[in-house]
Design a protein around this motif. Structure first.
Motif, short mmCIF file in Angstrom:
data_model
loop_
_atom_site.label_atom_id
_atom_site.label_comp_id
_atom_site.label_asym_id
_atom_site.label_seq_id
_atom_site.Cartn_x
_atom_site.Cartn_y
_atom_site.Cartn_z
N VAL A 34 -21.38 13.45 -14.70
CA VAL A 34 -20.46 12.45 -15.26
C VAL A 34 -21.21 11.57 -16.25
O VAL A 34 -22.34 11.16 -16.00
CB VAL A 34 -19.85 11.55 -14.16
CG1 VAL A 34 -18.97 10.47 -14.76
CG2 VAL A 34 -19.05 12.39 -13.18
N HIS A 88 -4.29 3.01 -11.06
CA HIS A 88 -5.58 3.20 -10.39
C HIS A 88 -6.47 2.03 -10.78
O HIS A 88 -6.67 1.79 -11.97
CB HIS A 88 -6.26 4.51 -10.80
CG HIS A 88 -7.60 4.67 -10.15
ND1 HIS A 88 -7.78 5.40 -9.00
CD2 HIS A 88 -8.81 4.16 -10.47
CE1 HIS A 88 -9.05 5.34 -8.65
NE2 HIS A 88 -9.70 4.59 -9.53
N GLY A 123 -10.18 11.40 -1.12
CA GLY A 123 -10.73 11.59 -2.47
C GLY A 123 -11.35 10.33 -3.03
O GLY A 123 -12.41 10.37 -3.67
N LEU A 124 -10.70 9.18 -2.79
CA LEU A 124 -11.24 7.91 -3.27
C LEU A 124 -12.58 7.61 -2.61
O LEU A 124 -13.52 7.15 -3.27
CB LEU A 124 -10.24 6.77 -2.99
CG LEU A 124 -8.92 6.84 -3.75
CD1 LEU A 124 -7.99 5.71 -3.30
CD2 LEU A 124 -9.14 6.80 -5.25
N LEU A 127 -15.27 9.58 -4.32
CA LEU A 127 -15.62 8.97 -5.60
C LEU A 127 -16.49 7.73 -5.42
O LEU A 127 -17.51 7.56 -6.09
CB LEU A 127 -14.36 8.61 -6.39
CG LEU A 127 -13.53 9.76 -6.92
CD1 LEU A 127 -12.23 9.26 -7.50
CD2 LEU A 127 -14.32 10.56 -7.95
N GLN A 130 -20.00 8.53 -4.45
CA GLN A 130 -20.81 9.02 -5.56
C GLN A 130 -21.43 7.85 -6.33
O GLN A 130 -22.60 7.89 -6.71
CB GLN A 130 -19.99 9.90 -6.49
CG GLN A 130 -19.68 11.25 -5.91
CD GLN A 130 -18.86 12.12 -6.85
OE1 GLN A 130 -18.16 11.64 -7.74
NE2 GLN A 130 -18.93 13.42 -6.64
#
Length: 140
Positions: A34, A88, A123-124, A127, A130
């Motif tokens: 990213v 979001h 999923g959040l 993230l 990470q």
């Protein structure tokens, strides 16, 4: 709307951790695959309120905008383009803690598509973790 929060102590002074998270392109090199690229500078500094970053790789990604900064204490951002969400937002707070800085990272997301809240929350968390791992790596 799905929400997930992760709290962790980063072994570094609060000002350094705040700078790591708010100067988004400083994260580059600490997150696998990213890149954050400043698209539109904010105010009063390029990473200030209103700053927009393209998050992704090459032409694939989304646009995130910094919406609130409280120096040394809090940052907020929202996704403004490129992801199928109605809303979001990310909220990151910083406090002094034994051994470094307590980072509390919350993401709230409302997908445009019908997705179970539990799946979005999972999923959040991925993230957020990470970002946390990237910060821990940066301050080793």
């Amino acid at each position: 709307m799905a929400t997930s929060t992760v709290d962790v102590v980063i072994a570094a002074p609060r000002d350094a951790v705040y700078k790591f998270f708010t100067e988004r392109d400083g994260i580059n090199g600490h997150l696998p695959g990213v890149q954050f690229t400043l698209k539109k500078p904010g105010s009063p500094a390029p990473s200030g309120v209103g700053a927009q970053y393209v998050v992704g790789r090459g032409s694939i990604g989304f646009v995130e905008e910094t919406t609130k900064l409280v120096p040394g204490e809090r940052m907020e951002y929202k996704i403004v383009k490129g992801v199928p969400v109605k809303r979001h937002v990310g909220i990151v707070t910083f406090r002094d803690a034994e051994g470094g800085t307590l980072v509390s990272y919350t993401m709230e997301s409302e997908p445009s598509l019908p997705v179970p809240a539990k799946a979005v929350e999972a999923g959040l968390r991925v993230l957020i973790n990470q970002f946390i791992k990237g910060a821990q790596k940066a301050f080793r």
